[in-house]
Structure formats: C-alpha cells, structure tokens
Motif scaffolding. Sequence first.
Motif, short mmCIF file in Angstrom:
data_model
loop_
_atom_site.label_atom_id
_atom_site.label_comp_id
_atom_site.label_asym_id
_atom_site.label_seq_id
_atom_site.Cartn_x
_atom_site.Cartn_y
_atom_site.Cartn_z
N VAL A 1 -48.00 33.03 38.18
CA VAL A 1 -47.55 34.41 38.46
C VAL A 1 -46.09 34.37 38.91
O VAL A 1 -45.24 35.12 38.42
N VAL A 2 -45.78 33.44 39.83
CA VAL A 2 -44.41 33.35 40.33
C VAL A 2 -43.47 32.93 39.21
O VAL A 2 -42.39 33.52 39.03
N ASN A 3 -43.88 31.95 38.41
CA ASN A 3 -43.03 31.50 37.30
C ASN A 3 -42.74 32.62 36.32
O ASN A 3 -41.60 32.81 35.91
N GLU A 4 -43.80 33.33 35.97
CA GLU A 4 -43.61 34.40 35.00
C GLU A 4 -42.60 35.43 35.51
O GLU A 4 -41.73 35.88 34.77
N LEU A 5 -42.72 35.76 36.79
CA LEU A 5 -41.80 36.76 37.34
C LEU A 5 -40.38 36.22 37.46
O LEU A 5 -39.41 36.96 37.43
N ARG A 6 -40.26 34.90 37.59
CA ARG A 6 -38.90 34.32 37.66
C ARG A 6 -38.27 34.27 36.27
O ARG A 6 -37.06 34.34 36.12
N SER B 1 -34.33 34.82 47.88
CA SER B 1 -33.56 35.59 48.85
C SER B 1 -33.93 35.08 50.23
O SER B 1 -35.11 35.12 50.61
N GLU B 2 -32.96 34.59 50.95
CA GLU B 2 -33.19 33.99 52.27
C GLU B 2 -34.33 32.98 52.22
O GLU B 2 -35.21 32.97 53.07
N GLY B 3 -34.32 32.17 51.16
CA GLY B 3 -35.29 31.07 51.07
C GLY B 3 -36.62 31.48 50.45
O GLY B 3 -37.35 30.64 49.93
N ALA B 4 -36.96 32.77 50.49
CA ALA B 4 -38.24 33.20 49.92
C ALA B 4 -38.03 33.71 48.50
O ALA B 4 -36.92 34.09 48.13
N ILE B 5 -39.11 33.73 47.72
CA ILE B 5 -39.01 34.30 46.38
C ILE B 5 -39.47 35.76 46.45
O ILE B 5 -40.57 36.03 46.94
N CYS B 6 -38.63 36.65 45.97
CA CYS B 6 -38.92 38.09 46.11
C CYS B 6 -38.65 38.84 44.82
O CYS B 6 -37.84 38.42 44.01
N ALA C 1 -37.92 38.00 39.61
CA ALA C 1 -38.10 37.39 40.93
C ALA C 1 -36.91 36.48 41.21
O ALA C 1 -36.52 35.69 40.36
N VAL C 2 -36.35 36.62 42.39
CA VAL C 2 -35.19 35.81 42.76
C VAL C 2 -35.37 35.25 44.16
O VAL C 2 -36.20 35.72 44.93
#
Length: 677
Positions: free
Chosen positions: A358-363, A377-382, A374-375
């Motif tokens: 899910v995270v990969n697809e959004l990135r 931001s302050e260390g977290a992926i958002c 997804a990028v």
Amino acid sequence: MKPAIQLISERISQAIQKATGQNVPAIVTGATDSKFGDYQSNNALALAKQLKANPRQLAEKIIAQLQIDDICQKPEIAGAGFINLRLKPDFVVKNLREIVSDKDRLGIEKTNKSETVVVDFSGPNIAKEMHVGHLRSTIIGDCIRKLRKCQNHNPLWQNHFGDWGTNFGMVILGLWHMCMAKKHGEPLYYHTELDKFKGYAENKEKRDELCRQILKRHEIDWLEDSEDKDNPGDGEIDFHPFLKELQQSAKDYQDYIWREFLVVYQFINALEDSATGIGLMIQTRDGLKRYESLSSHVTYMLQRNDKIKDEQEWMAWNFIRKLTLKHCNEIYKMLGIDFDENTELRGESFYNDMLPDVVNELRQKKDSHGNPLAVESEGAICVFPEGFKTKDDKPMPFIIQKTDGAYLYATFDLAAIRYRVNELKADEIIYVTDARQKQHFEMLFAVAEMAGWVKDTKLVHITFGSVLGEDGKPLKTRSGENVKLKELLDEAVKRAKAVVQEKNPELPDNEKENIAQSVGIGAVKYADYSNNRTSDYIFSYDKMLAMDGNTAPYMQYAYARIKSIGRKGQEKGIDVEKELKGIKDIYLNEPTEFELAKQLIRYSEAFNTAIADFKPNFLTAYLYELAQKFSAFYNACPVLDADSKIRPSRLLLCDLTAKIIRHGLENLLGIKTIERM
Ligand code: ARG
C-alpha cells in the motif's frame, strides 16, 4: 409497491410541468393533521415566489392539470396555497391486497440490481471489553445491513477488529506479568499495584516512585535473552511453558484468565503512563529503550519480524485475541447479531502483509502535477490530500508510516479499502463510527480516490451521537470508567425480568427468562434506534422499559395482544386462518379502520425514509404510530364479535398489523417479538 407518496409526487410534478412548464421536484409530505387529509404539497407556494404569481391561483392551475383520481379524492386548496390530498378507500384496498400477496417484504420495494455492500461496524479493540461506546456502532451497523438486505442487496459485515498496533505489545507485557506473578508466588500483585496507582491518581510523585519500584522488582529482560539458546532466560524457562499451559487449560480457567487479564492490562496502561516522562531505560534486543515505549517497541519488533511468528509472543497475542473475540461474540450473541467468522471478522492483522505494498503504491503513483502521492515529511511517510488544512493553515498530512517504520490506523484502512474493492467487489462501503472519526474518513476517502482505488464504489461514513447518563454527561460508572456493555445488557435483562415477574407471576420460569431476554435487550436496542442517530441521548432503564410510550416493551406487548386475538378466536370456534384465506371484500367504513389501513400501506414509505439517511428512528416512529392506530381501531371496532360478513376484513387488518410489526422489529431492527406476554 410504490408508496403512495411517491405516486402522488410523480403526478404533482407532471401537473406542474403542464401548468407552468417548470420541471421541479414535487414537495409532498404526510399531512400534519388528518383534518388536512393524508398528504400535502406546498409546491404552489414555493413556485409562486419564483414566478411572482399568486400562490392560490397557481395551486388551482396545478390542480386543473392534476390527474390523480385513481389515488385521491378531489384535491383541496387550503391556507395560502397548500394542496391537500386524501386517499381513496379503493386505492387503499388495492394496496392492502398487494401487501397481502407480498409475504416476505410487505410492500417494501425490491431493487433490481443486487449490489455488494460492505458494512464496517463495531470494530472493538483487542484486550478490552466492549463498552457502551461500542453499542451504537454495533446495532446501527447491524440495522443498516438488515435494511440493505431487505432491499435485495448483498450486505457483508467487515468487523474491523483492532487486533494490531501498540496494544499488541501491551498484551504480551501483561501476560508476562501474569507469568511472573505466578512464578514468584505473588499471584495478584498487579491488583494491589493497580489499586495503588488509582489511589495516587492526584499525586504524580507517588506514581513515579511506585513505577520505579515495580520496574526494579520485576526487571524485564526476557525480550533480550529469549534468543540465546545457551543461556535461556525467563522466556524459555517460564513464559513459553506458561503460555502453553494457558492454551491447553480448561474453559473455566480461561474465563478466569480473561478477567485477570483485563486487570493486568489496566496495570500495564498505568505503568506506561507514569513511566512517560521519568525517562526509565530498559534493555531490549534492539538496545536500550525508554520504558514508556516498550510496548510499541515490542509491537513493532513483532510486526516487522515474520520469522518469529511461531514463537511465544505470537502465542500470547493469539491467546488474548481469541479470548477477546470470545467475549465479543457473547455480546453479539446477546444482541442477536450473527455473522460468519471466516468472512466477516477481518481484524487489522488480516491486512498486515498488504501494508508495505500500500505504501509503495502510494509512493509510486503520481498526482496530476507529476508528484508522488506519498512523500516523506519529517521522517514519516504522508499523503497530503487536497483541501485538508491544519489549525495553522498548513497542508494536513495523512500519515501512513511512522519514522520507526510502524504502520498506522490509516494504513490499515487503506489496505482494507483496496481489498474490499478488488477482492470483495464492493459496490458500496459503509463505515459506522462515532463522529470523532469524521476527519479520518474524509481523508481516507480522499486518498483512496487519489490512488484510483474506488472508481465505481460508493464510500459512506455514518456517525452517531453519544450515550449519556441521567446527568447529561457521557455514560460512566460511578468510579468514572466506561460502562461495560455486558453489564449494561445484563442489567436491562434483570430489570425486564422484574417487570415480567410483576405482570405475569404465574408463567413458567424458563418462559419468564426468555421474555426477559427479549424485552431487556429489545428495550436497549429500541431506545437507541428511536432516537435520532446523530443526536446524543440519555440512557434510562426506566424509560426504555416502560410499558407505555414509544418503547420495545410497548411494541412487543402490542404484538402479543394482536396474536392473542387469533388464540381467542380459536377458543370461540372461529377458524381464523380459513377466514383470512377465504377473504373476498375488505371494508374500511369505520374511521379507525380506514386510518389503520392507511398506516399499513405506508410501511414501504417509512422504510424508504429510514434508509435514505440510515435513520432507524423513522421506522420506530412508524411502528409506534401503527400500534396506536391499531389500538384505536381495536377499541372502536369489534373483531371476533363482528358481523360474519366484515369479520374476515377486520381479521385481515389485525393480521397485517401483526405481520408488519413483526417484520419491522425482527427483520429490520433485530428485536425479538413475543407471542404471549
Ligand atoms: N477499532 C476502531 C476504534 O475502536 C474502530 C474501527 C472502525 N473501522 C475502520 N475501518 N476504521 O475506533
């Protein structure tokens, strides 16, 4: 069967079109008072403003074009330009006959295209008992799936059970404390320590001191040495065997463990709470960690590490998960909510393996400006969906992965949407949670749209108000804790039993028990449904168990009373079934007869209003009115003693009233009816 209100609306629209050339939706409502007829349209008033015409004259023009004499008597104009409509007895009789032949749906319309509707409700969290906060999501969600089913759709419950996340680590720490308590022969130390924590609620220093002492006494080093085969530590020697023993233990013992566990879980909560800020460090496999984040550390470690799936931590988690589910299932059973364990219970853990993707697809996916969705931001992926702003007007992040790699509530929900659309082929997904999660779902839906995951699927978030105590504040126990749902339901049944005992002392015990169950649980559900879903309401056993007023016992009693007519008929040698089957003419000459009949044919109208916005209170209001109209009819018109020519017709009105009450209560609201009360 098309409800009368809909037919009338169509005709009014056509008449307006002919009279004025305007294409406007009809505004038709049930009349507020029967002296104005049955339905009322105020289209003429609304249009007159727009067309700068005289409303009464406009109403006359509309009426001149209105072709409605197969449904209503001659329309009348009232007041400033209302059009009043009265149903014709013939039309009512025709509709009654349709209901008679529509045994399963009693006039409720059926959709041609049956859709898959995922309803996401209840969703309790692991290691906790269900409390009053879960009541509304659970029963409103269940009602929604019943309504959709009645429309001929295919509803599927997805119970998004919170069985992942930080509490995972707390579960393991909790069981570990239980194990240590046993080992050191201090079986209940966490009870005493928890009591101390509660006693020091106002005294931070005392709590800090207590926290230090506890951690010193029960040094937590098992995480570190469990991998060291030559030097087995607590894990190998104590914890693993303890868990095995638990798993194999008898049912009673497991029930006992569940109750103990709920205490130890609170203890862990208190411990972590006060460790926050003291800066206590603790040795773990990954080096020194702050104690307060120990449970999140354990959680993350486990979620990351598939290879230890068979190990003790997993056993611990599984064990508590099962106990939690068992507890929840007992409550679902009490509430009469059934489900398929294999397909409808989908805890967060179910989506674990899908999260990295899910995270990969959004990135990887790009927005219209060519930027990844997804990028970092302050260390977290958002993800930053458009239109969502923080308090200081910055773009609001929807965080899907934390700095330490852990996934969040949002990530699970994204994985769940993808799964529901792709695998379950959902045409609609309805989430039922309290209003506090409004923004979460708005952002979730926005991100799922951005990702292109929901092309033809409708996403809906249904919220509800809080359950309040008699003092008007959120319902809590005297000591300020959440009221446990089990205790709340048990109490309702207990009080219902006292009512039954008082009214019907001669009934056999098991029948009393059955009635008390149906009345007690029914009262809680009905009271909830009869309040507007979006408002808060005050929980009152006395009100919900009252035999008069818009309550479950009143409705159940009304039903039982109608059923008793059939039994009395039998005693008098009247073959009720035969009279109903052989019925030829339906007579609606008495005013109360006609009023009752008109209410009977409005069932599908009430259903449509209730489902339009998922508001069960329209159904309870309808049923209550039906019971009242029945009562008026029954007081005014003899049934069994009626002339043999009209008796079948009156028996039919009784029969249909009973059938609709029963269908409404059982099929739509999940409330049991009782044949004899
Ligand atoms: N476990 C959540 C809670 O206690 C409710 C889950 C609602 N469903 C969802 N898909 N997020 O708040």
